[in-house]
Write a protein that holds these residues in place. Structure first.
Motif, PDB file in Angstrom:
ATOM      1  N   TYR A  86       0.882  -1.272  -0.054  1.00 17.95           N
ATOM      2  CA  TYR A  86       0.099   0.069   0.102  1.00 17.95           C
ATOM      3  C   TYR A  86       0.692   1.222  -0.002  1.00 17.95           C
ATOM      4  O   TYR A  86       0.693   2.234  -0.866  1.00 17.95           O
ATOM      5  CB  TYR A  86      -0.958  -0.039   1.163  1.00 17.95           C
ATOM      6  CG  TYR A  86      -2.037   1.068   1.325  1.00 17.95           C
ATOM      7  CD1 TYR A  86      -2.800   1.342   0.608  1.00 17.95           C
ATOM      8  CD2 TYR A  86      -1.716   2.311   2.196  1.00 17.95           C
ATOM      9  CE1 TYR A  86      -3.823   2.389   0.704  1.00 17.95           C
ATOM     10  CE2 TYR A  86      -2.373   3.309   2.253  1.00 17.95           C
ATOM     11  CZ  TYR A  86      -3.318   3.544   1.472  1.00 17.95           C
ATOM     12  OH  TYR A  86      -4.166   4.712   1.618  1.00 17.95           O
ATOM     13  N   ILE A  87       1.973   1.404   0.926  1.00 20.62           N
ATOM     14  CA  ILE A  87       2.655   2.655   0.906  1.00 20.62           C
ATOM     15  C   ILE A  87       3.434   2.870  -0.260  1.00 20.62           C
ATOM     16  O   ILE A  87       3.822   3.715  -0.726  1.00 20.62           O
ATOM     17  CB  ILE A  87       3.711   2.626   2.350  1.00 20.62           C
ATOM     18  CG1 ILE A  87       4.532   1.413   2.292  1.00 20.62           C
ATOM     19  CG2 ILE A  87       2.730   2.620   3.302  1.00 20.62           C
ATOM     20  CD1 ILE A  87       5.638   1.635   3.158  1.00 20.62           C
ATOM     21  N   GLN A  88       3.945   1.550  -1.004  1.00 27.14           N
ATOM     22  CA  GLN A  88       4.649   1.761  -2.392  1.00 27.14           C
ATOM     23  C   GLN A  88       3.698   2.251  -3.471  1.00 27.14           C
ATOM     24  O   GLN A  88       4.249   3.186  -4.247  1.00 27.14           O
ATOM     25  CB  GLN A  88       5.297   0.403  -2.641  1.00 27.14           C
ATOM     26  CG  GLN A  88       6.359   0.291  -1.768  1.00 27.14           C
ATOM     27  CD  GLN A  88       6.782  -1.452  -2.181  1.00 27.14           C
ATOM     28  OE1 GLN A  88       6.579  -1.929  -3.342  1.00 27.14           O
ATOM     29  NE2 GLN A  88       7.667  -2.198  -1.436  1.00 27.14           N
ATOM     30  N   ILE A  89       2.457   1.968  -3.456  1.00 25.57           N
ATOM     31  CA  ILE A  89       1.435   2.352  -4.218  1.00 25.57           C
ATOM     32  C   ILE A  89       1.343   4.101  -4.026  1.00 25.57           C
ATOM     33  O   ILE A  89       1.149   4.835  -4.995  1.00 25.57           O
ATOM     34  CB  ILE A  89       0.384   1.684  -4.425  1.00 25.57           C
ATOM     35  CG1 ILE A  89       0.521   0.368  -4.636  1.00 25.57           C
ATOM     36  CG2 ILE A  89      -0.724   2.357  -5.368  1.00 25.57           C
ATOM     37  CD1 ILE A  89      -0.805  -0.622  -4.643  1.00 25.57           C
ATOM     38  N   THR A  90       1.054   4.321  -2.771  1.00 23.83           N
ATOM     39  CA  THR A  90       0.868   5.916  -2.421  1.00 23.83           C
ATOM     40  C   THR A  90       2.173   6.415  -2.664  1.00 23.83           C
ATOM     41  O   THR A  90       1.705   7.824  -2.840  1.00 23.83           O
ATOM     42  CB  THR A  90       0.450   5.915  -1.141  1.00 23.83           C
ATOM     43  OG1 THR A  90       1.396   5.215  -0.214  1.00 23.83           O
ATOM     44  CG2 THR A  90      -0.826   5.169  -0.775  1.00 23.83           C
ATOM     45  N   GLN A  91       3.422   6.027  -2.638  1.00 30.65           N
ATOM     46  CA  GLN A  91       4.312   6.899  -2.733  1.00 30.65           C
ATOM     47  C   GLN A  91       4.299   7.065  -4.482  1.00 30.65           C
ATOM     48  O   GLN A  91       4.789   8.229  -4.695  1.00 30.65           O
ATOM     49  CB  GLN A  91       5.787   6.050  -2.590  1.00 30.65           C
ATOM     50  CG  GLN A  91       6.912   6.861  -2.876  1.00 30.65           C
ATOM     51  CD  GLN A  91       8.191   5.959  -2.799  1.00 30.65           C
ATOM     52  OE1 GLN A  91       8.273   5.098  -3.102  1.00 30.65           O
ATOM     53  NE2 GLN A  91       9.035   6.629  -1.781  1.00 30.65           N
TER      54      GLN A  91
ATOM     55  N   HIS B 246       6.875  11.885   3.701  1.00 29.55           N
ATOM     56  CA  HIS B 246       7.496  12.591   2.878  1.00 29.55           C
ATOM     57  C   HIS B 246       8.704  11.894   2.507  1.00 29.55           C
ATOM     58  O   HIS B 246       9.621  11.489   3.216  1.00 29.55           O
ATOM     59  CB  HIS B 246       7.736  14.187   3.350  1.00 29.55           C
ATOM     60  CG  HIS B 246       8.510  15.022   2.493  1.00 29.55           C
ATOM     61  ND1 HIS B 246       9.842  15.204   2.653  1.00 29.55           N
ATOM     62  CD2 HIS B 246       8.067  15.707   1.313  1.00 29.55           C
ATOM     63  CE1 HIS B 246      10.152  16.020   1.655  1.00 29.55           C
ATOM     64  NE2 HIS B 246       9.188  16.450   0.913  1.00 29.55           N
ATOM     65  N   ALA B 247       9.228  12.361   1.085  1.00 30.78           N
ATOM     66  CA  ALA B 247      10.514  11.772   0.327  1.00 30.78           C
ATOM     67  C   ALA B 247      11.059  12.751  -0.161  1.00 30.78           C
ATOM     68  O   ALA B 247      10.437  13.898  -0.459  1.00 30.78           O
ATOM     69  CB  ALA B 247      10.262  10.435  -0.349  1.00 30.78           C
ATOM     70  N   ASP B 248      12.226  12.492  -1.171  1.00 31.27           N
ATOM     71  CA  ASP B 248      12.734  13.499  -1.790  1.00 31.27           C
ATOM     72  C   ASP B 248      12.110  13.486  -3.300  1.00 31.27           C
ATOM     73  O   ASP B 248      12.364  13.129  -4.334  1.00 31.27           O
ATOM     74  CB  ASP B 248      14.066  12.964  -2.249  1.00 31.27           C
ATOM     75  CG  ASP B 248      14.958  14.187  -2.679  1.00 31.27           C
ATOM     76  OD1 ASP B 248      14.457  15.393  -2.897  1.00 31.27           O
ATOM     77  OD2 ASP B 248      15.981  13.948  -3.209  1.00 31.27           O
ATOM     78  N   TYR B 249      10.745  14.024  -3.033  1.00 33.69           N
ATOM     79  CA  TYR B 249       9.852  13.929  -4.320  1.00 33.69           C
ATOM     80  C   TYR B 249      10.040  14.902  -5.510  1.00 33.69           C
ATOM     81  O   TYR B 249      10.158  14.564  -6.498  1.00 33.69           O
ATOM     82  CB  TYR B 249       8.299  14.062  -3.795  1.00 33.69           C
ATOM     83  CG  TYR B 249       7.845  13.036  -2.987  1.00 33.69           C
ATOM     84  CD1 TYR B 249       7.792  11.662  -3.705  1.00 33.69           C
ATOM     85  CD2 TYR B 249       7.119  13.094  -1.939  1.00 33.69           C
ATOM     86  CE1 TYR B 249       7.383  10.694  -2.987  1.00 33.69           C
ATOM     87  CE2 TYR B 249       6.384  11.986  -1.186  1.00 33.69           C
ATOM     88  CZ  TYR B 249       6.631  10.751  -1.843  1.00 33.69           C
ATOM     89  OH  TYR B 249       6.157   9.717  -1.037  1.00 33.69           O
ATOM     90  N   LEU B 250      10.842  16.046  -5.044  1.00 32.75           N
ATOM     91  CA  LEU B 250      11.187  17.123  -5.852  1.00 32.75           C
ATOM     92  C   LEU B 250      12.031  16.539  -6.893  1.00 32.75           C
ATOM     93  O   LEU B 250      12.219  16.670  -8.091  1.00 32.75           O
ATOM     94  CB  LEU B 250      11.393  18.385  -5.384  1.00 32.75           C
ATOM     95  CG  LEU B 250      10.295  19.153  -4.590  1.00 32.75           C
ATOM     96  CD1 LEU B 250      10.860  20.314  -3.897  1.00 32.75           C
ATOM     97  CD2 LEU B 250       9.044  19.528  -5.598  1.00 32.75           C
TER      98      LEU B 250
END
Length: 378
Positions: free
Chosen positions: A254-259, A342-346
């Motif tokens: 689930y958290i991999q899909i939401t990422q 939160h991750a390094d999304y930018l």
């Protein structure tokens, strides 16, 4: 004695009046219960006919609006059946129809940015990335963030020529509204003003709240990307239909899909797609399309363009560390996957957008995910 008798008599009279009031209240309560029981019986008669639910139910938006959805390619009425089983707490057809109707009522489009010539898509991405960081810091739920994202994008669609200096105020106000709707213990307005580092005052947030609520016409209950995703993965994983509201899916998956959804939602082009389609396309990269079709009712034609658009994002994600479950104090292990992280999304977004540009130029044509990729991701 006379004086004492007078007091006793007054006390007796007051007691009598009090008893009369109680009797009157009980009679009114009894009448209300009878009325509610009668109305409940009438509602049940309207809902049930020969053991099945009728479609004539009151929903937030007119049934005619659903025709727009059914007329789209891959979304014919016969191709979008309800994946929900029979529910003990409600009519599954009613629930499904209401979810579809919200896709019509709550409109979003990337053209909202065209109304603001001084704003760039990257500014929206930076703001949403910051809101994710705030959500993680205050242990807010994913649904809270996605509500804030929806409020922000729909509000911008109602405005003209917004200045970039106002974006942070709009974003934190959207989160303020969303947290009051979704969270049991929402952060105080002083805390939200504090995280803006003095850029937004409490009074400004309260003023913007009124402006946003009026602009949104108090329509604050959309089906977000994450709520659609939860439905799909729950229906794909469910093994006990008697406890449908209890999560029965793998938290890690689930958290991999939401990422992936977190990364995609930062791109303004994600607003080209309905939230239900966006969630289904993300699910396609982790499981076979046959399962996705079963749990979403969508055909391949309905999700193909979104799956192909999303391919560079999933490809970029594989080059970074996979999302991991995080522990939060005062959050139960059963609920920790629901907390926004939160991750390094930018950095991921910049890389994914470069790959999108290359694909659009025709150097690498878009391809759907292979079975091997799905298996390894799953």
């Amino acid at each position: 004695m006379t004086r004492r008798s007078g007091r006793l008599q007054a006390k007796h009279e007051n007691g009598s009046r009090h008893a009369d009031k109680i009797a009157k209240i009980k009679k009114e309560q009894c009448n209300r219960k009878k009325t509610l029981k009668r109305l409940s019986g009438e509602t049940q008669n309207l809902r049930v006919q020969e053991g099945t639910c009728k479609a004539e139910v009151l929903i937030e938006t007119p049934m005619e609006g659903l025709q727009d959805t059914f007329e789209q390619p891959g979304l014919s009425q016969g191709a979008r059946p309800s994946p929900l089983p029979r529910l003990s707490w409600g009519c599954s057809e009613d629930v499904w129809v209401k979810m579809l109707s919200k896709e019509i009522k709550y409109k979003h489009t990337k053209s909202s940015l065209e109304r603001h010539p001084r704003l760039q898509p990257k500014m929206r991405a930076v703001l949403l990335d910051w809101l994710m960081e705030v959500c993680e810091a205050y242990v807010l739920h994913r649904q809270t963030f996605y509500l804030a994202q929806d409020f922000f994008d729909r509000f911008m669609l109602t405005q003209e020529d917004m200045q970039k200096e106002r974006l942070q105020l709009i974003g934190i106000t959207a989160l303020f509204i969303a947290s009051k709707i979704e969270e049991i213990y929402p952060p105080k307005i002083a805390e939200l003003a504090y995280v803006t580092d003095g850029a937004c005052l409490e009074e400004e947030i309260l003023q913007m709240e009124l402006i946003m609520l009026k602009a949104l016409n108090w329509d604050l209950c959309p089906e977000t990307v994450v709520s659609w995703m939860k439905l799909y993965i729950q229906m794909a994983s469910v093994y006990d239909f008697t406890n449908l509201l209890v999560p029965q899916f793998s938290q890690e998956t689930y958290i991999q899909i939401t990422q992936l959804l977190d990364l995609c939602i930062l791109d303004i082009n994600s607003l080209d797609f309905k939230y239900g389609v966006l969630a289904a396309a993300a699910f396609c990269h982790f499981i076979s399309f046959d399962v996705v079709q079963k749990v979403s009712g969508l055909t391949w034609e309905a999700v193909e363009s979104c799956v192909n658009w999303m391919a560079p994002f999933i490809e970029t994600m594989t080059g970074y560390e996979s999302a991991k479950l995080k522990d939060f104090s005062k959050v139960s292990s059963e609920d920790r996957h629901n907390i926004q992280t939160h991750a390094d999304y930018l950095a991921m977004l910049h890389e994914a957008q470069q790959k999108c540009t290359i694909r659009i130029s025709g150097i690498f044509p878009p391809t759907p995910p292979s079975s091997a990729e799905k298996s390894s991701s799953h």
